[in-house]
Design a protein around this motif. Structure first.
Motif, PDB file in Angstrom:
ATOM      1  N   HIS A 111      14.998  28.923  37.621  1.00 26.68           N
ATOM      2  CA  HIS A 111      14.003  28.693  36.620  1.00 26.68           C
ATOM      3  C   HIS A 111      13.114  29.825  36.593  1.00 26.68           C
ATOM      4  CE1 HIS A 111      11.128  26.453  34.359  1.00 26.68           C
ATOM      5  NE2 HIS A 111      10.038  27.183  34.931  1.00 26.68           N
ATOM      6  N   HIS A 115      12.374  33.040  33.551  1.00 27.21           N
ATOM      7  CA  HIS A 115      10.943  33.412  32.863  1.00 27.21           C
ATOM      8  C   HIS A 115      11.002  34.830  32.914  1.00 27.21           C
ATOM      9  CE1 HIS A 115       8.422  29.971  32.260  1.00 27.21           C
ATOM     10  NE2 HIS A 115       8.703  29.331  33.408  1.00 27.21           N
ATOM     11  N   TYR A 132       3.749  35.897  37.336  1.00 29.89           N
ATOM     12  CA  TYR A 132       4.629  34.622  36.954  1.00 29.89           C
ATOM     13  C   TYR A 132       3.286  33.568  37.116  1.00 29.89           C
ATOM     14  CZ  TYR A 132       7.451  30.579  37.030  1.00 29.89           C
ATOM     15  OH  TYR A 132       7.981  29.269  36.980  1.00 29.89           O
ATOM     16  N   SER A 134       2.278  29.761  36.090  1.00 28.29           N
ATOM     17  CA  SER A 134       2.892  28.595  35.314  1.00 28.29           C
ATOM     18  C   SER A 134       1.841  27.267  36.090  1.00 28.29           C
ATOM     19  CB  SER A 134       4.250  28.375  35.564  1.00 28.29           C
ATOM     20  OG  SER A 134       4.679  27.949  36.638  1.00 28.29           O
ATOM     21  N   ASP A 297       7.758  26.572  29.428  1.00 30.50           N
ATOM     22  CA  ASP A 297       9.015  26.162  29.778  1.00 30.50           C
ATOM     23  C   ASP A 297       9.885  26.069  28.604  1.00 30.50           C
ATOM     24  OD1 ASP A 297       8.404  26.410  32.360  1.00 30.50           O
ATOM     25  OD2 ASP A 297       8.147  24.488  32.604  1.00 30.50           O
TER      26      ASP A 297
END
Ligand code: AMP
Ligand code: MG
Length: 337
Positions: A111, A115, A132, A134, A297
């Motif tokens: 995953h 991204h 990154y 999230s 996502d």
């Protein structure tokens, strides 16, 4: 005969999503639904039930939107990890059924790497340092010797979870990040002084790593002690975003790279985007942020990485298809350019 589109399934946490890329890897918007609990955080079991409830309608929707038949799909990719176990299992189960039913290859993907790859594809950057940010993850990543290496990361909670927890304590439901952004901007526009006096928070930088739980506790205390919520939202954003940008800048400096790429849901934030622009301009680098639908996502990024893995000759036999809640960014070999 199977077609040559790649279908992707995202199910690591709150969102269930199908996405597509065509035979040349070109992305199509996802068909998604996100669980938004009315109170409390995301419960893995509830999120998993949500995913199962929505899966067939979303699949039907994405095929219809793109005028495709199931026979046009040539491979099925899914998020194998990291994420919440119960949620990941729903996506993996759906992917295995589709693979069996259509007799097409199954491709389990990372995953976090997804991204990065959708960001590179969308922004046309080549060899970026990725910031990154999230819900569950906060990492500064760069490619070296065939892996995306984690140069720095959160030592406790993800930056998005921290923002969501702060919001929830003030009655703001998930996702709290966008509301904090709005409250911060309102306060900033109404207060010409923008003084940090009385609004100071601990700094989240720990070498190349980050830590957010102390900042969260201190921000909650400021509101308890009577500081306006908007002012604390502003201070919170300024503190935690500058901490992330500082680590990202050091990563650019150490690696000698000159592209910065944002990814993850918190990358939707305009203030963070502009801080990254300012820092990159100051060091003759470029800052990139994908469209917001590819920051949150989404199944499309999973399809895109599935397409890259397939191009590299890899797929996932059923015996190897179990999910891995703790899959790390640097466990996945990167063999494409
Ligand atoms: P992800 O885990 O990548 O799907 O991202 C979800 C996280 O992004 C949640 O924690 C949201 O609160 C956060 N988020 C979404 N939009 C924004 C925004 N505009 N500002 C800050 N955080 C955001
Ligand atoms: Mg994510």
């Amino acid at each position: 005969m199977a077609g040559d589109w790649v279908l992707g399934i995202e199910s690591t946490a709150h969102t269930f999503s199908f996405g597509l890329v065509d035979a040349s890897g070109k992305p199509r918007p996802s068909s998604s639904d996100t669980l938004r609990p009315t109170h409390g955080g995301i419960h893995p079991r509830e999120a998993a039930d949500h995913h199962v409830d929505y899966s067939s309608a979303l699949l039907k929707n994405i095929l219809e939107e793109n005028d495709l038949q199931s026979s046009d799909i040539g491979a099925i990719a899914y998020s194998q990890g990291p994420g919440m176990g119960a949620c990941l299992r729903t996506g993996a189960a759906a992917a295995r059924s589709i693979s069996t039913h259509l007799d097409i290859p199954l491709i389990g993907v990372n995953h976090c790497v997804a991204h990065i790859e959708i960001g590179r594809e969308q922004c046309g950057c080549d060899d970026p340092v990725l910031l990154y940010v999230s819900g569950g993850n906060t990492q500064v990543i760069a490619r070296l010797d065939g892996r995306y290496r984690v140069l720095g990361e959160t030592l406790d909670i993800g930056i998005g979870n921290m923002l969501d927890k702060f919001a929830r304590a003030h009655g703001i439901p998930f996702p709290g990040g966008p509301v904090i952004e709005k409250l911060a901007l309102e306060w900033y526009s109404q207060n010409s002084e923008h003084s940090m006096e009385g609004l100071e928070l601990p700094y989240a930088v720990r070498g190349m790593d980050l830590a957010f739980s102390g900042v969260l506790t201190a921000a909650l205390k400021l509101v308890e002690n009577g500081k306006p919520l908007g002012a604390v939202c502003w201070s919170l954003q300024e503190h935690v975003f500058s901490a992330c940008v500082e680590v990202a800048e050091r990563a650019l400096s150490h690696t000698g790279k000159n592209e910065l790429l944002l990814g993850g849901g918190v990358a939707c934030n305009n203030r963070l985007r502009s801080m990254c622009q300012i820092m990159s301009n100051e060091r003759d680098s470029q800052s990139f942020a994908p469209p917001r639908m590819y920051c949150i996502d989404n199944g499309t990024m999973i399809a895109r990485l599935g397409w890259l893995e397939q191009g590299a000759g890899r797929n996932t036999p059923f015996a190897m298809s179990a999910i891995d809640q703790y899959l790390r960014t640097d466990q996945t070999p990167i063999t494409w350019s």
